[in-house]
Write an enzyme that holds these catalytic residues in place. Structure first.
Site, mmCIF file in Angstrom:
data_model
loop_
_atom_site.group_PDB
_atom_site.id
_atom_site.type_symbol
_atom_site.label_atom_id
_atom_site.label_comp_id
_atom_site.label_asym_id
_atom_site.label_seq_id
_atom_site.Cartn_x
_atom_site.Cartn_y
_atom_site.Cartn_z
ATOM 1 N N LYS A 114 -124.886 -40.985 -4.895
ATOM 2 C CA LYS A 114 -124.625 -40.814 -6.326
ATOM 3 C C LYS A 114 -123.385 -39.980 -6.576
ATOM 4 O O LYS A 114 -122.630 -40.250 -7.501
ATOM 5 C CB LYS A 114 -125.839 -40.200 -7.039
ATOM 6 N N LYS A 197 -131.683 -56.766 -5.149
ATOM 7 C CA LYS A 197 -132.924 -56.372 -5.835
ATOM 8 C C LYS A 197 -132.687 -56.224 -7.337
ATOM 9 O O LYS A 197 -131.593 -55.859 -7.778
ATOM 10 C CB LYS A 197 -133.504 -55.093 -5.230
ATOM 11 N N LYS A 200 -132.101 -51.497 -12.519
ATOM 12 C CA LYS A 200 -131.671 -51.024 -13.836
ATOM 13 C C LYS A 200 -130.161 -50.877 -13.906
ATOM 14 O O LYS A 200 -129.590 -50.940 -14.966
ATOM 15 C CB LYS A 200 -132.266 -49.628 -14.098
HETATM 16 P P1 ATP Z 1 -131.629 -48.015 -9.707
HETATM 17 O O1 ATP Z 1 -131.439 -49.345 -9.043
HETATM 18 O O2 ATP Z 1 -130.763 -47.797 -10.891
HETATM 19 O O3 ATP Z 1 -131.663 -46.860 -8.745
HETATM 20 P P2 ATP Z 1 -134.225 -48.981 -10.084
HETATM 21 O O4 ATP Z 1 -134.117 -50.080 -11.075
HETATM 22 O O5 ATP Z 1 -134.306 -49.317 -8.629
HETATM 23 O O6 ATP Z 1 -133.050 -47.992 -10.346
HETATM 24 P P3 ATP Z 1 -136.020 -46.715 -9.869
HETATM 25 O O7 ATP Z 1 -136.186 -45.765 -11.001
HETATM 26 O O8 ATP Z 1 -135.241 -46.298 -8.683
HETATM 27 O O9 ATP Z 1 -135.466 -48.105 -10.458
HETATM 28 O O10 ATP Z 1 -137.425 -47.238 -9.380
HETATM 29 C C1 ATP Z 1 -138.671 -46.872 -9.851
HETATM 30 C C2 ATP Z 1 -139.673 -47.504 -8.922
HETATM 31 O O11 ATP Z 1 -139.603 -48.949 -8.987
HETATM 32 C C3 ATP Z 1 -139.433 -47.148 -7.451
HETATM 33 O O12 ATP Z 1 -140.658 -46.844 -6.830
HETATM 34 C C4 ATP Z 1 -138.826 -48.411 -6.840
HETATM 35 O O13 ATP Z 1 -139.162 -48.547 -5.487
HETATM 36 C C5 ATP Z 1 -139.448 -49.522 -7.697
HETATM 37 N N1 ATP Z 1 -138.518 -50.672 -7.809
HETATM 38 C C6 ATP Z 1 -137.331 -50.660 -8.426
HETATM 39 N N2 ATP Z 1 -136.735 -51.873 -8.369
HETATM 40 C C7 ATP Z 1 -137.588 -52.692 -7.694
HETATM 41 C C8 ATP Z 1 -137.548 -54.071 -7.302
HETATM 42 N N3 ATP Z 1 -136.547 -54.860 -7.626
HETATM 43 N N4 ATP Z 1 -138.596 -54.587 -6.629
HETATM 44 C C9 ATP Z 1 -139.642 -53.803 -6.317
HETATM 45 N N5 ATP Z 1 -139.743 -52.501 -6.640
HETATM 46 C C10 ATP Z 1 -138.734 -51.927 -7.325
#
Ligand code: ATP
Ligand code: LTN
Length: 332
Positions: A114, A197, A200
């Site tokens: 980050k 994946k 967000k």
């Molecule tokens: P970023 O990609 O911006 O870091 P994110 O969308 O991955 O954010 P997080 O806040 O990091 O979201 O994730 C919250 C939870 O959701 C975590 O436990 C993460 O493992 C799960 N998660 C996030 N994206 C996925 C995905 N595409 N498939 C399965 N689990 C996910």
């Protein structure tokens, strides 16, 4: 696993959770509350590491909590609370900062990623101490398990190291928790780039299904999802990442096995399949969006739930903090 203490947290950094968060993590939170003593926390202090407009942060904290209730976190079964309403998190974090090495904190890969992405200008000290605050979030509740995604493994390891160090140096105050890496549930990919994946922070939201999207938007996103030149609805992550992702989503929400879904669509085209997946998703998400909107339009119920969660959380957290303060020599 049953009758264990579990704790997890999620940042209120966006207006809506997405299908990846839901199927990959949050659905498991709902399951875990059935047989365990679960604490779930909306970590708004962690969200301060990303600059956000104050009104927006407030809105996102509430809408995150509302979505957790809407997907099935039951405040009578779980303790659902907002991190900043439990002052012990900051109080214990300071103690932990004083027993964590600078080098140790510098090795955290999330910080490295980050801070590299944001550059020196946008990297605040909070981003550096973020995992130490997370250790306080966890250890205050003496959990047995911390259900998180793979990306959080290192932070839970640091948490264990801090707890062991404290216990050894001062007094045995903390239970040593285990990460429960959520693997069994689906990993959901982006509908436009099915090899990445769903996230967000994707460049475009057209491949990200948000829990609060309208039915129309969801249908459109699925209809324009990227697939392949073939015709067969078959699970093959290498050759057919798009179709495989859609099969995973359908199966996770309909409860049917992948093979059953494949059979249901044998001889049918991709168009029919995409529509059917969209319909399964829409019928799962519609009640979630409806309940979220209800809670957001009557804030008094929502704030009441969060207040009573904070009272329960405070009781547990202040006891642990008291023991830690006393062990380290702060007078009471
Ligand atoms: P970023 O990609 O911006 O870091 P994110 O969308 O991955 O954010 P997080 O806040 O990091 O979201 O994730 C919250 C939870 O959701 C975590 O436990 C993460 O493992 C799960 N998660 C996030 N994206 C996925 C995905 N595409 N498939 C399965 N689990 C996910
Ligand atoms: N860093 C985590 C969110 C988080 C958390 C926690 C998770 C903050 N405090 C305590 C589990 C336990 C994330 O980014 N997913």
């Amino acid at each position: 696993m049953s009758n264990k203490r579990v704790l997890s947290g999620i940042q209120p950094t966006h207006d809506s959770f997405h299908l990846g968060n839901y199927l990959g993590a949050l659905k498991q939170w709902v399951e875990l509350q059935e047989n365990n003593d679960a604490f779930y926390c909306v970590v708004d202090l962690h969200a301060l590491t990303v600059e956000t407009d104050p009104k927006l942060l407030q809105q996102r904290t509430l809408v995150s909590a509302a979505q957790l209730i809407a997907i099935g976190i039951n405040p009578d079964k779980s303790t659902l609370f907002v991190q900043s309403q439990v002052p012990a998190h900051n109080q214990l974090a300071w103690v932990f900062e004083c027993i964590t090495g600078f080098g140790e904190a510098s090795r955290m890969t999330q910080f490295k990623d980050k801070s590299k992405k944001g550059g020196a200008e946008r990297t605040n000290v909070g981003l550096f101490t973020y995992p130490i605050l997370q250790a306080a979030d966890i250890l205050l509740y003496q959990p047995d398990f911390v259900p998180v995604g793979e990306d959080q493994r290192q932070h839970v390891e640091l948490t264990r190291d801090i707890a062991e160090r404290f216990n050894k140096k001062f007094d045995k105050v903390f239970n040593i928790p285990q990460a429960q890496i959520i693997k069994s549930l689906a990993k959901i990919n982006d509908l436009q780039d099915p090899t990445a994946k769903m996230s967000k922070s994707a460049a475009s939201m057209s491949g990200v299904i948000e829990l609060l999207d309208s039915a129309d938007t969801t249908m459109k996103k699925f209809k324009s999802s990227v697939t392949d030149d073939g015709k067969e609805v078959r699970f093959d992550e290498k050759e057919k990442p798009g179709i495989s992702n859609l099969l995973t989503i359908h199966s996770a929400l309909s409860g049917k096995s992948i093979t059953e879904v494949e059979n249901d669509f044998s001889g049918k085209g991709y168009g029919d399949f995409k529509t059917a997946v969209a319909e399964v998703v829409i019928s799962a998400l519609e009640p979630i969006a409806k309940r979220t909107n209800e809670l957001m339009s009557d804030r008094s119920e929502l704030t009441k739930i969060l207040k009573s969660g904070a009272i329960k959380a405070n009781q547990v957290a202040s006891e642990t903090l008291k023991a830690a303060y006393s062990a380290i020599g702060l007078i009471s």
